[in-house]
Design an enzyme around this catalytic site. Structure first.
Site, mmCIF file in Angstrom:
data_model
loop_
_atom_site.group_PDB
_atom_site.id
_atom_site.type_symbol
_atom_site.label_atom_id
_atom_site.label_comp_id
_atom_site.label_asym_id
_atom_site.label_seq_id
_atom_site.Cartn_x
_atom_site.Cartn_y
_atom_site.Cartn_z
ATOM 1 N N SER A 1 95.749 19.216 13.879
ATOM 2 C CA SER A 1 96.878 19.443 14.784
ATOM 3 C C SER A 1 97.287 20.907 14.861
ATOM 4 O O SER A 1 97.779 21.365 15.899
ATOM 5 C CB SER A 1 98.080 18.592 14.341
ATOM 6 O OG SER A 1 98.432 18.894 12.998
ATOM 7 N N ASP B 1 109.752 19.027 14.644
ATOM 8 C CA ASP B 1 109.476 18.052 13.590
ATOM 9 C C ASP B 1 109.598 18.655 12.196
ATOM 10 O O ASP B 1 109.417 17.961 11.210
ATOM 11 C CB ASP B 1 108.093 17.421 13.784
ATOM 12 C CG ASP B 1 106.947 18.418 13.630
ATOM 13 O OD1 ASP B 1 107.228 19.626 13.424
ATOM 14 O OD2 ASP B 1 105.790 17.995 13.724
ATOM 15 N N HIS C 1 105.248 21.240 11.875
ATOM 16 C CA HIS C 1 104.317 22.109 12.580
ATOM 17 C C HIS C 1 105.024 23.393 13.019
ATOM 18 O O HIS C 1 106.234 23.392 13.220
ATOM 19 C CB HIS C 1 103.739 21.396 13.808
ATOM 20 C CG HIS C 1 102.855 20.242 13.464
ATOM 21 N ND1 HIS C 1 103.347 18.956 13.266
ATOM 22 C CD2 HIS C 1 101.513 20.180 13.257
ATOM 23 C CE1 HIS C 1 102.339 18.159 12.961
ATOM 24 N NE2 HIS C 1 101.216 18.863 12.946
#
Length: 344
Positions: free
Chosen positions: A86, A248, A251
């Site tokens: 990610s 979040d 990240h």
């Protein structure tokens, strides 16, 4: 026999020895976990469960960002592939231009005055065992350079670290055999993530460093270059988490990704043969590969590159921080080039 096993049967004795060394470093994680008392293990399990509740699952894929960058320049586009998890995909940003792939493509195009064709193949949630499929697709694009960022999910999954290292080393070897240059951003410091609390944070930090060192041995041994990310951005993230983290809290934000990309850009340009940094005296930067891996983990922002293909020696180079990294990707090609030259 599996495809992965077949790929390793053709390795030289030196390659197998190097991968075993990398695997031993990564395998220390399992030993650490086994030494935890039952009481401590219960505490860690509760902390891990709490962290998973705080850190949400990926709700939407990151913007693709694929396409041609620098179309105003002449010549055949340079093929760039982005592989990994990610972080490589740019999860958490909302505009294609904010993803790591777009940042790298923009920086390369402006420095080389050449169009760059970007193919983002990184997958949110991927572990290193997913790299073979990403490489399969990457090779279809005949890439000139591949940038890989992976390792965080291997740490959070805790198991099979030696396999993770082998998958990464195999991915780099396959790309190099196809004539593709490879730069890997090694495992970041998962212990720097705010939702992870001590003592889980301390173990996550140790596991991250062990995996990053093992990754360095495997990557450089296979002919690639690494840049240690570690906790390079940790102090900035801790000082201003609202600015550097995404919503979040796990990240990076758009600015966080830009800073990480800027740290890797000098190595990317060096891999492409555009290295105008002052030479490092050989005696000063030369280390055995295991020594170089250990030093790089302790000094985030360090580049490790092979002295010669398949050799046991590596060259270290530290990237000094130079301020606002968005200068790499600003609107003026001149400012981008000057920022490149500012990294010594």
């Amino acid at each position: 026999m599996s495809n992965t096993r077949r790929r390793f049967t053709g390795l030289s004795a030196e390659d197998r020895k190097r991968l075993r060394a990398a695997g031993r470093i990564a395998g220390q994680v399992t030993g650490t976990l086994a030494g935890v008392t039952a009481l401590s293990a219960g505490l860690l399990m509760r902390q891990a469960s709490a962290a998973r509740r705080i850190i949400p699952m990926a709700e939407a894929p990151p913007p693709r960002g694929d396409g041609v960058y620098g179309a105003k320049f002449h010549g055949k586009p340079l093929s760039l592939v982005i592989l990994g998890d990610s972080t490589a995909a740019g999860y958490g940003v909302h505009r294609p231009r904010e993803t790591p792939g777009a940042l790298f493509a923009t920086g390369i195009s402006r420095r080389l005055h050449r169009p760059v064709q970007l193919h983002r193949l990184a997958v949110v949630g991927s572990v290193s065992s997913g790299l073979p499929w990403q490489v399969d697709t990457a090779l279809e694009h005949q890439p000139s350079i591949a940038i890989i960022m992976i390792g965080g999910n291997d740490v959070t999954h805790i198991s099979a670290r030696d396999d993770a290292v082998r998958h990464l080393g195999d991915a780099v070897r396959r790309l190099r055999e196809a004539g593709c240059r490879v730069v890997v951003g090694t495992c970041p410091d998962i212990g720097a993530i705010q939702p992870i609390k001590p003592p889980l944070r301390w173990l996550a930090r140790r596991w991250s460093r062990q995996l990053a060192a093992a990754q360095t041995i495997a990557v450089v041994g296979a002919g690639g270059r690494t840049v240690s990310l570690g906790n390079l951005l940790g102090p900035m993230f801790e000082a201003n988490p609202a600015r550097m983290y995404g919503s979040d809290r796990f990240h990076p934000s758009a600015e966080g990704y830009a800073r990480a990309a800027a740290v890797m850009m000098p190595t990317v340009m060096a891999a492409l043969g555009e290295d105008d940094r002052p030479p490092v005296p050989v005696a000063e930067g030369m280390r055995t590969l295991p020594e170089a891996a250990d030093e790089a983990v302790r000094a985030p922002g360090t580049e490790v590159s092979p002295v010669r293909s398949g050799g046991r020696w590596a060259q270290l180079r530290r990237h000094p921080w130079f301020g606002e990294s968005r200068h790499w990707f600003g609107s003026s090609p001149g400012s981008a080039a000057s920022a490149v030259r500012a990294v010594g």
